[in-house]
Design a protein around this motif. Structure first.
Motif, PDB file in Angstrom:
ATOM      1  N   LEU A  23       9.930  -5.311   6.374  1.00 36.37           N
ATOM      2  CA  LEU A  23       9.891  -3.865   6.194  1.00 36.37           C
ATOM      3  C   LEU A  23       8.557  -3.348   5.674  1.00 36.37           C
ATOM      4  O   LEU A  23       8.195  -2.194   5.916  1.00 36.37           O
ATOM      5  N   TYR A  80       5.672   1.353   4.855  1.00 37.35           N
ATOM      6  CA  TYR A  80       7.099   1.038   4.944  1.00 37.35           C
ATOM      7  C   TYR A  80       7.616   1.363   6.345  1.00 37.35           C
ATOM      8  O   TYR A  80       7.605   2.522   6.768  1.00 37.35           O
ATOM      9  N   LYS A  81       8.008   0.337   7.082  1.00 42.01           N
ATOM     10  CA  LYS A  81       8.606   0.469   8.415  1.00 42.01           C
ATOM     11  C   LYS A  81       7.730   1.296   9.360  1.00 42.01           C
ATOM     12  O   LYS A  81       8.251   1.981  10.251  1.00 42.01           O
TER      13      LYS A  81
END
Length: 253
Positions: A157, A184-185
């Motif tokens: 992630l 993040y992602k």
């Protein structure tokens, strides 16, 4: 993009930038437009340049891009406003500069899925104007910028991305800026930056949709400068009119 620097200081830098770019069908040639409005103190500058880039594939997912930009630089400076009513200077009284210059720049950029680097000289042509028989003003000089960026995978992630920008200005000591961000992602980016002997910054970027990116950055000044202003704010909006999963990534930090 809108950047308001050193809030609370009279005549502080205030900059607005608009960029447009597109690729041809084979994704070998890119064309773009850069328009920038910059105001600082008695100076107000407007830049309008066309941009050309040629992309060369040097590996399975690695490319080298060669860029060239050219256009006009318009400067307006009101030196008469610096003269006080009680102590007028006849050499500066009511003196204004309103000049149009031709300008050009170039750069080279390497990118791969993990590593990016580039070097550029956005303004290759010096620009000078004469105030009087003994005084001249230099508005721009040749400056060189070098950047490095590397992306690391921390987990399924999370990713981290350190970056370094080195700035060489004519007749000024070498300076640099480091940035460290967490992603993040591939949707939310947050991080900190350090500008050598100047400020510590905080940045946040959101990929709201595959086509819309929103960003905000704040620079907290250091040293004596921190006593004179409330920091610098920068807002960024990026919109991709035609979305494709495979495309050219922006090298901006």
């Amino acid at each position: 993009m809108d950047r308001r620097q050193w809030r609370g200081v009279e005549g502080a830098p205030n900059t607005q930038t608009l960029t447009l770019h597109a690729l041809n069908k084979k994704k070998r040639v890119g064309l773009g437009l850069l328009v920038a409005n910059d105001k600082i103190g008695i100076h107000q500058n407007l830049t309008a340049e066309g941009v050309y880039a040629f992309h060369i594939q040097v590996g399975q997912q690695s490319f080298v891009s060669l860029g060239l930009q050219a256009g006009v630089f318009h400067v307006r400076s009101n030196y008469g406003s610096l003269v006080s009513a009680g102590n007028p200077d006849p050499k500066l009284n009511n003196y204004n500069i309103n000049r149009l210059f031709f300008d050009m720049g170039t750069g080279i950029y390497f990118r791969s899925p993990r590593f990016q680097m580039g070097i550029s000289a956005p303004e290759l042509l010096p620009k000078n104007a004469t105030v009087n028989d003994t005084t001249s003003v230099s508005f721009k000089s040749v400056n060189v910028f070098t950047f490095l960026k590397y992306r690391m995978t921390l987990s399924p992630l999370w990713e981290a991305e350190p970056a370094l920008l080195i700035k060489h200005f004519n007749n000024v000591p070498l300076s640099g800026e480091g940035t460290f961000t967490f992603i993040y992602k591939s949707v939310l980016t947050a991080g900190v930056s350090y500008r050598m002997r100047e400020s510590i910054g905080y940045l946040l970027k959101l990929n709201a949709t595959p086509q819309l990116v929103l960003g905000y950055a704040y620079d907290n000044p250091m040293g004596k400068v921190s006593q004179l202003n409330n920091g610098s704010h920068e807002l960024m909006v990026q919109f991709l009119f035609r979305h494709e999963r495979a495309g050219i990534k922006s090298p901006r930090i």
